[in-house]
Design a protein around this motif. Sequence first.
Motif: not given
Length: 144
Positions: A36-62
């Motif tokens: 499901w990465e076909m829109h990743d380049e044009k999208s905004w990516h929000f990540v939740a970090l704990e100790n510099d490790i990604v523990i959550g994420c969500v993508v916002l696609v225009p």
Amino acid sequence: MISIQLIDTKSPLYEMERELRNKILLHPIGIPDHAWEMHDEKSWHFVALENDIVIGCVVLVPLNPEQTNTQLMQMAVETKQQGIGIGTLLVNELLSFCKSKGIEKVVCHSRENAVPFYLNLGFEIYDAPFVEVGIKHSHMRINF
């Protein structure tokens, strides 16, 4: 301490985000990695970090050239971290970002078990339920 960060595909955190999405969203339903990465380049990516490790994420696609209509996709939180508010932090940050950018609408395809989560954040159901990747989903949206 958990923090939320906006990243793009050039960020070193992007690879951790991809791995989390594959592990939480794709592997359990038998979909190949990175499907499901076909829109990743044009999208905004929000990540939740704990100790510099990604523990959550969500993508916002225009969804339109003006970037006023968007789709929330690929919401994932580490299994051991689910249910403690990380998803709420991510979506609230995403919604604040939308308001600051003049985005008018966010839609999402919510898995049936996540509908109450999105309702609590102000989303509404519209249209009939449908099946996507073998799972019952609801069309949901929030307008600003």
